[in-house]
Write a protein that holds these residues in place. Sequence first.
Motif, mmCIF file in Angstrom:
data_model
loop_
_atom_site.group_PDB
_atom_site.id
_atom_site.type_symbol
_atom_site.label_atom_id
_atom_site.label_comp_id
_atom_site.label_asym_id
_atom_site.label_seq_id
_atom_site.Cartn_x
_atom_site.Cartn_y
_atom_site.Cartn_z
ATOM 1 N N ASN A 218 7.405 45.712 4.058
ATOM 2 C CA ASN A 218 8.538 44.868 4.400
ATOM 3 C C ASN A 218 8.637 43.720 3.398
ATOM 4 O O ASN A 218 8.120 42.620 3.625
ATOM 5 C CB ASN A 218 8.386 44.334 5.826
ATOM 6 N N LYS A 220 11.247 41.971 2.377
ATOM 7 C CA LYS A 220 12.053 40.819 2.825
ATOM 8 C C LYS A 220 11.239 39.880 3.706
ATOM 9 O O LYS A 220 11.339 38.652 3.597
ATOM 10 C CB LYS A 220 13.289 41.312 3.581
ATOM 11 N N ARG A 221 10.448 40.456 4.599
ATOM 12 C CA ARG A 221 9.626 39.620 5.484
ATOM 13 C C ARG A 221 8.630 38.795 4.685
ATOM 14 O O ARG A 221 8.443 37.602 4.946
ATOM 15 C CB ARG A 221 8.900 40.506 6.500
ATOM 16 N N ASP A 272 -0.610 45.654 5.760
ATOM 17 C CA ASP A 272 0.073 45.443 4.485
ATOM 18 C C ASP A 272 -0.818 45.862 3.320
ATOM 19 O O ASP A 272 -0.374 46.506 2.371
ATOM 20 C CB ASP A 272 0.461 43.970 4.322
#
Length: 418
Positions: A218, A220-221, A272
């Motif tokens: 992700n 953008k996050r 992540d």
Amino acid sequence: MKKSCFLVFIHLILLSTLIYSQTTKEEFFSDVKYASGVYQPYIYVKTPVTPAPEGYKPFYLSHYGRHGSRWLDSPDSYIHPKNVLSDALKANKLMEFGKSLCERVNLIALDAEERYGDLTPLGVLEHRGIAERMFYSFPEIFAPNNGNKCFIYSRSTVVPRCFMSMAANNERLKELNPEIIIERNATKKDLYLNNGYKHPKRDSVNAVSKNFIAQHFNVKRFMASVFTDTVYTNEFIKDPVAFVSEIYYLVADIQDVPHLKISMSDVFSPDDLFILWQSSNIKLYNVFTNKTATDSSKKLLKNILDCADKTIKNGNVSADLRFGHDSYIAPLLTLMDIKGMSTLESDPEKVYMVWSDFKVTPMAVNLQLIFYRNEKTDDVIVKLLHCEKEVEVPINSDIAPYYHWKDFKNYYEKKLAE
């Protein structure tokens, strides 16, 4: 007491088996160092040793080792993310986490200045430790023996981190036995150590890795956790995936510079890191296991076979030590069909299940071939160690993980002819 020892033995066997089986998320999450991938510091795990057949004693060791832990080799790996974060700080566009990240990246970049690609103090310790265990594991080769001199031929590429790794290894051996005679070389002439192999389709390989991040991470996050303004990031950070990768590699390499005492554990979540590690692992798998790569390591394999042949016949060398890069030892392991390191997988989503860079080629990864001779029959056998652990190859043997030299040599000479 016997039961306790037996349980420890079984535990070590299971651990050894796990190391060369597929990687699972659970295994990955079990040690934060695994997230460093190819930048993982060397981890020594004592594992069971299979006794040599009766009557056989070690007399020669052949070795290829990657340099130890290092700083990242490109200045841009530090300067670009530092500038991006510093410019955003000046523009008052950083979240509190972004400010903290900026401060840490600046300290990391300052520490790395003019040391790009150099061996870190940890890298020195890694090679000293490997040399010490080598010495005590095979005293017949390295320790004073009936007045016979121990002669070692040691060589490295001309890259400073490699000849510094060689120096660390050789220095420790000399400390343990001052009578050892070592001839050292670091010359471009020894092309078999590293001939500058580069994947012919590196851009496409990088694209696959980058696409994996775009699909699974992700972005953008993460950018929103660092920067306050999406308009600012859209204007000044043209490639956010590349920026994420740059931060990941700084996080990965922090394990190699423990003297900094900087924690980056809050930068990415374990999930992540699993995604980002996979993207890097996919790239290296494609770079190191293709036929062009394995063909490039044939000169190295031939040198290993030729040097062993000479020593078996003449007996004038105790050890051949070679120091180079992951770009040679990783393809060599594939070329040699080392169990668990040559499985083919075309699906990027499944690569981690068959090949893991932190297992195959961590910092200071080494391949050792230990040669044993039966003094009564003059028969020679050989055993392989990867990161000081016994490994197997697909050669028929009634004494595995030991192999008769004639069978071993014949198998790999056919490989060289392919």
